[in-house]
Design a protein around this motif. Structure first.
Motif, mmCIF file in Angstrom:
data_model
loop_
_atom_site.group_PDB
_atom_site.id
_atom_site.type_symbol
_atom_site.label_atom_id
_atom_site.label_comp_id
_atom_site.label_asym_id
_atom_site.label_seq_id
_atom_site.Cartn_x
_atom_site.Cartn_y
_atom_site.Cartn_z
ATOM 1 N N GLN A 1 -27.398 57.515 34.892
ATOM 2 C CA GLN A 1 -28.364 58.615 34.966
ATOM 3 C C GLN A 1 -29.368 58.308 35.653
ATOM 4 O OE1 GLN A 1 -30.594 60.197 31.213
ATOM 5 N NE2 GLN A 1 -31.496 61.725 32.668
ATOM 6 N N ARG A 2 -29.644 57.443 35.321
ATOM 7 C CA ARG A 2 -31.275 56.959 36.177
ATOM 8 C C ARG A 2 -30.556 56.829 37.458
ATOM 9 N NH1 ARG A 2 -32.741 53.024 39.532
ATOM 10 N NH2 ARG A 2 -31.432 51.173 37.842
ATOM 11 N N LYS A 3 -29.459 55.783 37.237
ATOM 12 C CA LYS A 3 -29.115 55.226 39.194
ATOM 13 C C LYS A 3 -29.183 57.074 39.540
ATOM 14 C CE LYS A 3 -27.788 51.174 37.053
ATOM 15 N NZ LYS A 3 -26.425 49.830 37.426
ATOM 16 N N THR A 4 -28.337 57.155 39.551
ATOM 17 C CA THR A 4 -28.783 58.949 40.429
ATOM 18 C C THR A 4 -29.205 59.511 40.706
ATOM 19 O OG1 THR A 4 -27.851 59.910 38.360
ATOM 20 C CG2 THR A 4 -25.788 58.850 39.522
ATOM 21 N N GLU A 5 -30.571 59.395 39.949
ATOM 22 C CA GLU A 5 -31.780 60.370 39.677
ATOM 23 C C GLU A 5 -32.716 59.572 40.163
ATOM 24 O OE1 GLU A 5 -32.783 63.584 36.735
ATOM 25 O OE2 GLU A 5 -30.532 63.076 36.341
ATOM 26 N N PHE A 6 -33.256 58.317 39.764
ATOM 27 C CA PHE A 6 -34.391 57.478 40.330
ATOM 28 C C PHE A 6 -34.345 56.469 40.705
ATOM 29 C CE2 PHE A 6 -34.489 60.091 35.912
ATOM 30 C CZ PHE A 6 -36.091 60.776 36.521
ATOM 31 N N ASN A 7 -35.355 55.811 41.752
ATOM 32 C CA ASN A 7 -35.499 54.875 41.791
ATOM 33 C C ASN A 7 -36.199 54.211 40.506
ATOM 34 O OD1 ASN A 7 -33.234 55.101 44.006
ATOM 35 N ND2 ASN A 7 -35.291 55.677 45.595
ATOM 36 N N ILE A 8 -36.325 52.999 41.129
ATOM 37 C CA ILE A 8 -37.312 51.910 39.943
ATOM 38 C C ILE A 8 -38.478 51.388 41.032
ATOM 39 C CG2 ILE A 8 -37.507 49.903 38.925
ATOM 40 C CD1 ILE A 8 -34.551 49.615 38.054
ATOM 41 N N LYS A 9 -39.783 51.616 40.835
ATOM 42 C CA LYS A 9 -40.737 51.383 41.232
ATOM 43 C C LYS A 9 -41.458 49.807 40.965
ATOM 44 C CE LYS A 9 -45.364 53.113 43.074
ATOM 45 N NZ LYS A 9 -46.597 54.004 42.657
ATOM 46 N N GLU A 10 -41.685 50.184 40.099
ATOM 47 C CA GLU A 10 -42.377 49.299 39.167
ATOM 48 C C GLU A 10 -42.423 49.039 37.723
ATOM 49 O OE1 GLU A 10 -46.432 49.298 39.162
ATOM 50 O OE2 GLU A 10 -46.381 50.980 38.659
#
Length: 143
Positions: free
Chosen positions: A51-60
């Motif tokens: 889910q995270r990989k499809t919706e969000f990019n890691i900032k920090e």
């Protein structure tokens, strides 16, 4: 989290006179480590999720200190950027319902307010939160 070193701490240099205080200290340490492990697990699980990989990019990812009703904890907190709207998202803040830059959890604030109403702000600052003393001005800002 490993509980065996905590138990060994009780049994090393066994002295029945300080057994109760050792058990209390180990219990406090266990509670804090459990709290830290719980949030670090959620942070890491979400970071690796589909889910995270499809919706969000890691900032920090950074370490945060939070004052909780059981004491001071240090946890990893990852910030994300939503791919489509570019909004910032921090899972830890969502779980704990924290505002940006808030360092005192809502439960800790509640306990401080409740104790300050029964006693006074100085007493609340010194005795409400386990293993943590805060300033009287912090209590007065919350009331």
């Amino acid at each position: 989290m490993k509980i065996i070193p905590l138990i060994n701490e009780i049994t090393n240099n066994f002295n029945p006179l300080n057994l109760e205080s050792k058990i209390r200290n180990v219990g406090d340490t266990f509670t804090l480590k459990l709290y830290e492990s719980f949030f670090n697990y959620f942070d890491e699980s979400f970071k690796k999720s589909k889910q995270r990989k499809t919706e969000f990019n890691i900032k920090e990812t950074r370490q945060r200190n939070l004052i909780t009703s059981v004491g001071l904890i240090t946890i990893n907190s990852t910030a994300y950027i939503k791919k489509d709207t570019k909004e910032r998202f921090v899972l830890l803040r969502e779980i704990l319902h924290l505002n940006p830059y808030q360092r005192l959890t809502n439960e800790a604030e509640y306990q401080l307010t409740k104790y300050a109403m029964e006693e006074n702000m100085s007493q609340a600052a010194r005795h409400t939160l386990r293993n943590t003393k805060i300033s009287r001005s912090t209590v007065s800002k919350k009331n």
